[in-house]
Design a protein around this motif. Structure first.
Motif, PDB file in Angstrom:
ATOM      1  N   THR A 126       0.846  -1.188   0.000  1.00 26.49           N
ATOM      2  CA  THR A 126       0.000   0.000   0.000  1.00 26.49           C
ATOM      3  C   THR A 126       0.883   1.240   0.000  1.00 26.49           C
ATOM      4  O   THR A 126       1.881   1.293   0.710  1.00 26.49           O
ATOM      5  N   ASP A 173      -3.293   0.195  -3.445  1.00 28.25           N
ATOM      6  CA  ASP A 173      -4.117  -0.194  -2.316  1.00 28.25           C
ATOM      7  C   ASP A 173      -4.070  -1.712  -2.112  1.00 28.25           C
ATOM      8  O   ASP A 173      -4.756  -2.461  -2.790  1.00 28.25           O
ATOM      9  N   LYS A 197      -6.333  -0.536  -6.865  1.00 32.26           N
ATOM     10  CA  LYS A 197      -6.769  -1.860  -6.406  1.00 32.26           C
ATOM     11  C   LYS A 197      -6.721  -2.881  -7.538  1.00 32.26           C
ATOM     12  O   LYS A 197      -6.954  -2.550  -8.692  1.00 32.26           O
TER      13      LYS A 197
END
Ligand SMILES: Nc1ncnc2c1ncn2[C@@H]1O[C@H](COP(=O)(O)OP(=O)(O)OP(=O)(O)O)[C@@H](O)[C@H]1O
Ligand SMILES: [Mg+2]
Lengths: 291, 263, 368
Positions: B10, B20, B229
């Motif tokens: 992260t 993320d 993500k």
């Protein structure tokens, strides 16, 4: 009382350093150029005003000469960027450093050529007048410097937080490429920033010359202003002013209480020490380049 | 066997979560592609591997070594080489000199023997030149060998950057948008080279690319990212038909650009 | 156009690209070796002393060129390292250390001290180094005064003569020997410099100059590389300072001032940043300008009865030339020379944009 006078005169000096540093930081923040001639800009501003005001030159009214010289220096700064620096886009920082140093030499030469190499003072309406209260004697000139600097700081604050140009300048300084894409004319903004810092330099010069004599080599004072900017961490306008005040205070205090010679080298030593030990300045914040 | 292992990494820029909680592995000998819309965090993952950024959380291991314990300039010594999205070449040097800098991690002589040009420095230099000459041959860079980067067209610069990375004889090659800005022919060349790098040189490749044609042509596995993500990982076809990926691209012009323009 | 057919990689590694180049440099070497013969023939060595001075400047210039031209780090304080080298040399010689040891040692110590001061700043952006070295420059004179026992302070210090195995070398009494000595040092340093540039160390310098990001991604340790460059640079400046002392015979706290530092910087820019030749071309210009101005002045005074005597004219003229160079010929005199040469080699096929560097709209060094 004596001590208080020392402080006031130190603050007055510090304001001038702070203003030079302010112009320097303004340019650095907005354009990434480092103007090593900022001190010489200040000196030139002073001589331009002397040229307008003093009797042996044009003998204009002081209150006419002041805005006129600020304007002249603003145009000078603008043209310097427009005529010279703008063409150096894409060249290294080193070239810009060298170019502005060279510019300093040329300004010094012309100042000596047109005006004089003798120390000259600006003929102000309030020269030699004092404010007395109690045992305290303050030169009006010194009080003026502090007041003008305070007003200027306020104006700057308003300019950058309220006016359209000011906001555009901020945007351009934070991310040139993005600003460019958003339709902000980055190059013109750069010229405006140079103009602005020319004007600040003029104010600093006028204040300096109304307090004491100035000669072409006074421009080297700019190096002390670098110390001021370093204290503030180069990127911060209030930091630059604060740094100027600190340097201004250190000098007289060191000469009063320190061993001989120390006050002379103190600003440079401070600059060196800050660069070595706390390069981010007192309000340090580090950033990285995006790849 | 996995060469590069990234676990739950992260990275935040202020409030923005650029990467993320991403995990991925690159296996030895494979071409692994990262795709995703602009700002997805692809380049940031590269910069994390290069150790330009410190992750807030997570681990990065390469070939059994903990990369996070190393600095950026130590990363290449493990055999990781990279290119940049916005071409970062040494502009005031020739193509040859650029490639030679790629050999930096293999140098065996120090400053002193360099200054006096000791016999050891000389024989080392010959070896570097020989290695670089192979890269020049491989990438057809002979015509530009002694040209300064400043005067080269964009497409050639991209190749030089690839060459500089190859000159370091890496185990893992990180390519950040190797085909962006290239013509169709140049892109085709790039595809062949990437294949050769994988099959003939046995170098693993991790690349970021928007051109799905190139991605499907050369990569074994693809990971799609959006907003930092992971959306999906699998073969190019699987990822392209994944609902989350389609949704991420929806509304952006990306889908048309990344459609199967090439087979 | 001369085609260089490469038969082996050797061609890239050798000092000279081809035979003709080696011949030209051989001739140049002969010329500089024979120069004193001319002055011996006319029996006036004054000008030879000036030429020696130019060589000393060029040595210092090479030092700065390595740092600024090849590593991309500006220094406004190289006169300080010259001062260090000079005073160390004086003190070593005063303590009875033979010149052959004292001289290189002074350079090396100057280099080491300089690096120690600069090291913390080298981690930062180049502008910080410019400022730090500027501050250093401003402090030099004060430090020389403070260190009076070693430096003679304001009164100054006399520089002992050079003695190499009993052979006395002095600028005035044996100008020819002094010239050859300086020439030898200069050529030796050029050779070192060339070696550096054709090996990994020198390439890592230029890599750092052109892109710090890429340099790191190629495994180059920025701080170590910059420190190395700084060390070599300050060492050369220290050696030049020691020679400068011998040439001046007497040095005070004002000898190595800010103007000297800046002159060195202007010199390498005019000569051509990033080329060894640039240091020499720049030194020649710096040597010639004062003479030219003096001549111009006396010409105006005698022919037109105009007396120009403005202080600062010299620096201003110099600065003006410099600005013209930065704007119109960023590659300096050497760059101009390259263009002229290429023009004739390729005649009539020379294109104007051959040397054009692509300008990026925003070459930002700033992190963002
Ligand atoms: N140094 C940085 N400071 C602040 N924000 C950053 C920085 N680097 C990247 N970002 C932000 O992180 C996000 C991811 O950026 P990244 O460059 O990784 O995107 P990307 O997937 O490579 O996109 P593209 O396809 O456009 O290259 C973006 O929103 C970007 O603005
Ligand atoms: Mg990217």
């Amino acid at each position: 009382m004596d001590f208080l006078q020392l402080i006031i005169s130190g603050l007055a000096n510090g304001c001038v350093y702070g203003l030079i540093a302010l112009g320097f930081v303004l340019i650095y923040k907005a354009t990434e150029a480092v103007n090593f001639a900022q001190g010489d800009f200040m000196m030139l501003g002073a001589f331009v005003c002397i040229g307008f005001t003093n009797h042996e030159y044009m003998g204009l009214d002081f209150w006419v000469a002041v805005p006129l010289s600020i304007l002249v220096m603003g145009v000078f700064g603008y043209l310097f960027n427009w005529g010279i620096l703008r063409h150096m886009f894409g060249q290294s920082q080193t070239s810009i450093v060298i170019l502005t140093i060279a510019m300093g030499f040329i300004i010094r030469f012309f100042a000596g050529f047109f005006w004089s190499h003798e120390p000259t003072s600006l003929e102000t309406p309030f020269a030699g007048q004092d404010i007395r209260s109690g045992g305290l004697v303050l030169g009006i000139d010194e009080v003026m410097i502090v007041v003008v600097t305070a007003i200027l700081t306020l104006l700057f604050y308003l300019f950058f937080s309220r006016s359209r140009i000011g906001l555009a300048m901020q945007a351009a300084s934070q991310n040139q490429l993005a600003a460019y894409y958003m339709g902000i004319p980055v190059k013109r903004i750069h010229s405006l920033v140079w103009g602005l810092s020319g004007m600040v330099a003029a104010v600093a010069g006028i204040l300096f010359a109304s307090k004491g004599a100035i000669d072409p080599s006074t421009g080297l004072l700019g190096i002390k202003a670098f110390a001021a900017a370093a204290i503030g961490g180069f990127g911060s306008l209030p930091g630059a002013l604060l740094g100027g005040l600190i340097i201004g205070l250190v000098e007289p205090l060191a000469s009063r209480y320190g061993p001989p010679g120390v006050s002379q080298i103190a600003p440079y030593a401070i600059l060196l020490l800050i660069l070595i030990f706390r390069p981010g300045g007192i309000f340090s914040q580090t950033q990285r380049k995006k790849v | 066997m996995s060469l590069l292992e990234i676990e739950n990494i992260t990275l935040r820029f202020g409030g923005l979560v650029a990467v993320d909680n991403v995990s991925l592995t690159v296996n030895e000998g494979e071409v692994f592609a990262l795709v995703g819309p602009n700002g997805a965090g692809k380049s940031t993952i590269f910069n994390l591997i290069s150790r330009f950024y410190d992750p807030a959380e997570g681990r990065i291991r390469f070939d059994g070594n903990d990369l996070l314990a190393r600095t950026a300039d130590q990363v290449p010594s493990f055999g990781i080489a990279r290119t940049f999205q916005n071409i970062e070449l040494f502009e005031q040097a020739t193509v040859l000199q650029n490639l030679l800098v790629g050999r930096h991690r293999h140098r065996k002589t120090g400053m002193l023997s360099n200054i006096i040009f000791s016999p050891k420095a000389y024989s080392e230099e010959l070896r570097h030149r020989a290695a670089v000459e192979e890269v020049i041959e491989f990438l057809n860079l002979q015509p530009y060998r002694d040209k300064y980067i400043g005067g080269l067209p964009y497409g050639v610069r991209k190749v030089v950057e690839l060459g500089r990375a190859l000159a370091s004889e890496p185990k893992l090659l990180l390519l950040d948008e190797p085909a962006s800005g290239l013509s169709v022919e140049e892109t085709q060349d790039m595809a062949f080279w990437i294949e050769d790098i994988q099959t003939q040189m046995g170098v693993s490749v991790m690349m970021v690319e928007h051109d799905m044609g190139l991605v499907s042509a050369v990569s074994n596995r693809v990971m799609a990212l959006s907003d930092g993500k992971e959306l999906a990982t699998g073969t190019a076809a699987e990822v392209q038909s994944h609902p989350a990926v389609i949704e991420a691209y929806l509304g952006t012009s990306e889908i048309s650009k990344t459609g199967t323009s090439r087979t | 156009m001369r085609f260089v057919f490469k038969t082996s990689y050797d061609a890239d590694i050798q000092l000279f690209k081809h035979r003709a180049q080696a011949v030209w440099y051989g001739l140049l070497l002969l010329l500089v070796l024979a120069t004193p013969l001319y002055f011996a023939a006319i029996g006036d060595a004054y000008l030879l002393g000036e030429i020696t001075g130019v060589l000393i400047l060029a040595i210092a210039g090479m030092g700065l060129m390595l740092l600024t031209g090849h590593t991309g780090l500006p220094s406004l304080g190289h006169a300080t390292f010259m001062a260090l080298g000079c005073y160390l040399n004086i003190n070593f010689l005063g303590a009875g250390v033979p010149w052959l040891i004292a001289f290189p040692l002074s350079g090396l110590i100057a280099g080491a001290l300089g690096t120690m001061i600069a090291l913390p700043v080298l981690r930062l952006h180049g502008v910080y180094l410019a400022l730090a070295t500027l501050a250093m420059s401003m402090l030099t004179s004060d430090f020389v005064v403070m260190a009076e026992p070693w430096t003679g302070g304001i009164a100054g210090a006399a520089v002992p003569d050079i003695n190499i195995f009993g052979v006395e070398v002095n600028r005035y009494s044996t100008p020819y020997k002094f010239y050859y000595l300086v020439l030898f040092v200069a050529i030796l340093l050029v050779w070192f410099y060339r070696n550096l540039l054709r090996t990994p160390t020198g390439r890592s310098f230029t890599a750092v100059r052109d892109s710090e990001i890429s340099a790191r991604a190629m495994g180059i340790n920025l701080t170590r590389t910059k420190a190395m460059s700084f060390f070599l640079s300050a060492t050369a400046a220290g050696l030049a300072g020691a020679l400068f002392g011998h040439s001046a015979g007497y040095v005070t706290n004002e000898t190595f001032d800010l103007v000297m530092s800046i002159t060195l910087l202007l010199m390498i820019v005019i000569g051509g940043l990033g080329f060894i030749h640039g240091a020499f071309f720049g030194a020649i210009v710096v040597g010639i300008i004062p003479v030219a101005i003096a001549n111009g002045r006396s010409f105006l005074a005698t022919t037109f009865d105009v007396n120009i005597n403005v202080p600062g004219l010299e620096s201003a003229l110099f600065a003006f030339i410099l600005i013209c160079f930065i704007l119109f010929e960023p590659m300096g005199l050497y760059g101009r020379w390259l263009k002229i040469r290429t023009y004739f080699e390729l005649f009539p096929f020379y294109r104007k944009d051959m040397f054009k560097r692509q300008k990026s709209y925003l070459k930002t060094d700033r992190v963002q």
